[in-house]
Motif scaffolding. Structure first.
Motif, PDB file in Angstrom:
ATOM      1  N   ARG A   1       0.852  -1.122   0.017  1.00 60.11           N
ATOM      2  CA  ARG A   1       0.099   0.048   0.146  1.00 60.11           C
ATOM      3  C   ARG A   1       0.894   1.294   0.098  1.00 60.11           C
TER       4      ARG A   1
ATOM      5  N   HIS B   1       2.579   1.750  -3.631  1.00 59.02           N
ATOM      6  CA  HIS B   1       1.571   1.091  -4.564  1.00 59.02           C
ATOM      7  C   HIS B   1       2.060   1.854  -6.009  1.00 59.02           C
TER       8      HIS B   1
ATOM      9  N   SER C   1       4.101  -2.791  -5.515  1.00 57.90           N
ATOM     10  CA  SER C   1       3.258  -3.482  -4.874  1.00 57.90           C
ATOM     11  C   SER C   1       2.571  -4.870  -5.624  1.00 57.90           C
TER      12      SER C   1
ATOM     13  N   LEU D   1       2.503  -8.370  -3.368  1.00 57.91           N
ATOM     14  CA  LEU D   1       1.396  -9.231  -3.689  1.00 57.91           C
ATOM     15  C   LEU D   1       1.471 -10.515  -3.919  1.00 57.91           C
TER      16      LEU D   1
ATOM     17  N   LEU E   1      -4.941  -5.519  -4.414  1.00 53.72           N
ATOM     18  CA  LEU E   1      -4.652  -5.137  -2.826  1.00 53.72           C
ATOM     19  C   LEU E   1      -5.560  -4.846  -2.156  1.00 53.72           C
TER      20      LEU E   1
END
Length: 460
Positions: free
Chosen positions: A144, A147, A166, A170, A449
């Motif tokens: 976050r 991002h 990001s 992830l 996300l």
């Protein structure tokens, strides 16, 4: 005090005792052994083996002993008992005398240790789950926070195509989510109580084993006594879960080590998680991530060891199984510690946004976008791939980027190329096209996300 002395006329050799005894490591099962003994005492009462007064005396003494172990977990090590089971029985004898000798009626160390280890495994697997959840939360926070940042993606450790930072984070969230699910699955299969299986053939006293299992928090009693006392599948399965999870963690560490190198410079280690060199003043070393990578090897070794211990064992219990604990205890502790360290370190990892973007623009990472552009002009992909490769060679010979070639130079390879090729070769255009599910398009990654964060909230 040995629990098997009646058959023998001579004392054991000291060398044999040192080789045979397990208290030095199975003392970690003290609380589980006490819990099993309290549950067993309740079963003996229900079966009419002991009186209510005897059951109360046993339970009270066991509760006192549990409190003493809580206050000093290494208390058993102050004695020279063979194992944790004999230590508990000795301490009970000190507290309540002859009544303590009734506790072992109808049970064996075989079913007792099998139950102790299951209880310990369940508790520590749940602690690992908590640590893994914390690591996932730290990765989501990292994703976050960064991002919008673009970085080069790699295949074969060569620049391939730009991706979002990001998106990289992830990817590891997905791995760790699978690890969580594997632990859940292992805990379901672990949820069976061996107590009451005796040495191998089952207990000889009247005992409601289902009630006994529920007393200890299991959903069911083990169905087969031979299997129950010799089953260590849950040790293997949790060791395998740990090995897979630590392999993921090791891959992440390898990425971070490279990304923090002077050659890459994408990430920067905070001072709080860095170390220096005793000789070279300029060094800032990623020791913590190297240790995470290194400890993975130790965990993998423990998995191989338990498989080798079990592979040739006949039914039912064999003394080889005493060797299931030291490595497994270390594995579970290392697994939890590594995840806690990762969660602690990630907030001290920053991203060099400018360096990442510049690196993402290098290495002709938009060559695929050029091929896609040619496809949009009606050229078959295989032909477009070849044409794009020719233009890469032309640009490399001039030591310029693809987008720095003039239109005339581009049209020497394909007359279908026009001015609209230049917007198609930007990083933003290339990533925007990767908008299918799972791609690195900023909108797609933003949705992924948010979905991962929403899932994470359900874990609380």
């Amino acid at each position: 005090m040995a629990m098997w002395g009646g058959r023998f006329q001579e004392a054991s050799l000291e060398e044999f005792r040192a080789f045979n005894d397990s208290l030095s490591f199975d003392y970690l099962l003290a609380q589980q052994d006490i819990a099993c003994s309290r549950a067993w005492a309740g079963g003996l009462l229900e079966g009419g083996i002991i009186t209510a007064d005897e059951a109360k005396a046993l339970d009270r003494a066991l509760a006192e002993l549990a409190d003493e172990v809580t206050a000093n977990p290494q208390l058993p090590l102050a004695t020279s008992e063979e194992d944790i089971h004999s230590w508990v029985e000795l301490k009970l004898g000190d507290k309540i005398g002859v009544i303590a000798k009734k506790l072992h009626t109808g049970r064996s160390r075989n079913d007792l240790v099998a139950t102790d280890l299951r209880l310990w495994s369940r508790l520590n697997a749940q602690l690992v789950q908590q640590a893994l959840t914390g690591a996932i939360g730290a990765l989501l926070n990292f994703a976050r926070l960064h991002h919008g940042a673009v970085m080069p993606g790699f295949t074969h450790l060569q620049r391939a195509q730009p991706v979002l930072v990001s998106h990289w984070a992830l990817a590891y969230v997905e791995m760790f989510r699978r690890d969580l699910s594997r632990i859940d699955d292992a805990l379901k299969r672990l949820d069976s109580c061996p107590l009451g299986s005796g040495a191998l053939a089952g207990t000889g006293v009247a005992m409601d084993r289902q009630a006994l299992a529920q007393r200890l928090g299991f959903s069911q009693a083990a169905r087969n006594s031979l299997d129950a006392v010799s089953d260590r599948d849950y040790v293997v399965e949790l060791s395998a879960c740990a090995s897979i999870c630590l392999t993921h963690l090791s891959r992440l560490s390898e990425d971070v080590i490279f990304f923090c190198s002077g050659e890459a410079g994408f990430f920067k280690l905070g001072d709080a998680i860095s170390s220096g060199s005793s000789l070279m003043p300029q060094k800032k070393n990623p020791d913590v991530f190297e240790l995470l990578r290194g400890k993975t090897g130790r965990v993998l070794g423990h998995l191989v060891a338990i498989l080798h211990i079990l592979k040739g064992l006949p039914l039912a219990y064999n003394k080889d199984m005493q060797e299931d604990k030291q490595g497994f205890f270390d594995l579970m502790s290392t697994w939890q510690q590594c995840l806690l360290v990762l969660a602690t370190c990630l907030p001290h990892l920053s991203v060099n946004v400018d360096r990442c973007r510049k690196a993402a623009e290098l290495g002709y990472s938009n060559a695929t976008d050029l091929a896609d552009y040619l496809v949009s002009k009606g050229i078959a992909f295989r032909d477009a791939h070849e044409l794009s490769g020719e233009l890469v060679l032309k640009a490399a010979a001039k030591q310029v980027a693809l987008e720095q070639l003039s239109l005339a130079e581009l049209q020497e390879v394909s007359a279908l190329i026009s001015e609209d090729v230049y917007p198609a070769l930007t990083i933003e255009a290339g990533m925007a096209k990767r908008s299918a599910l799972g791609g690195t398009c900023p909108v797609q990654v933003g949705q992924a996300l948010s979905a991962a964060e929403a899932w994470f909230e359900t874990l609380a």
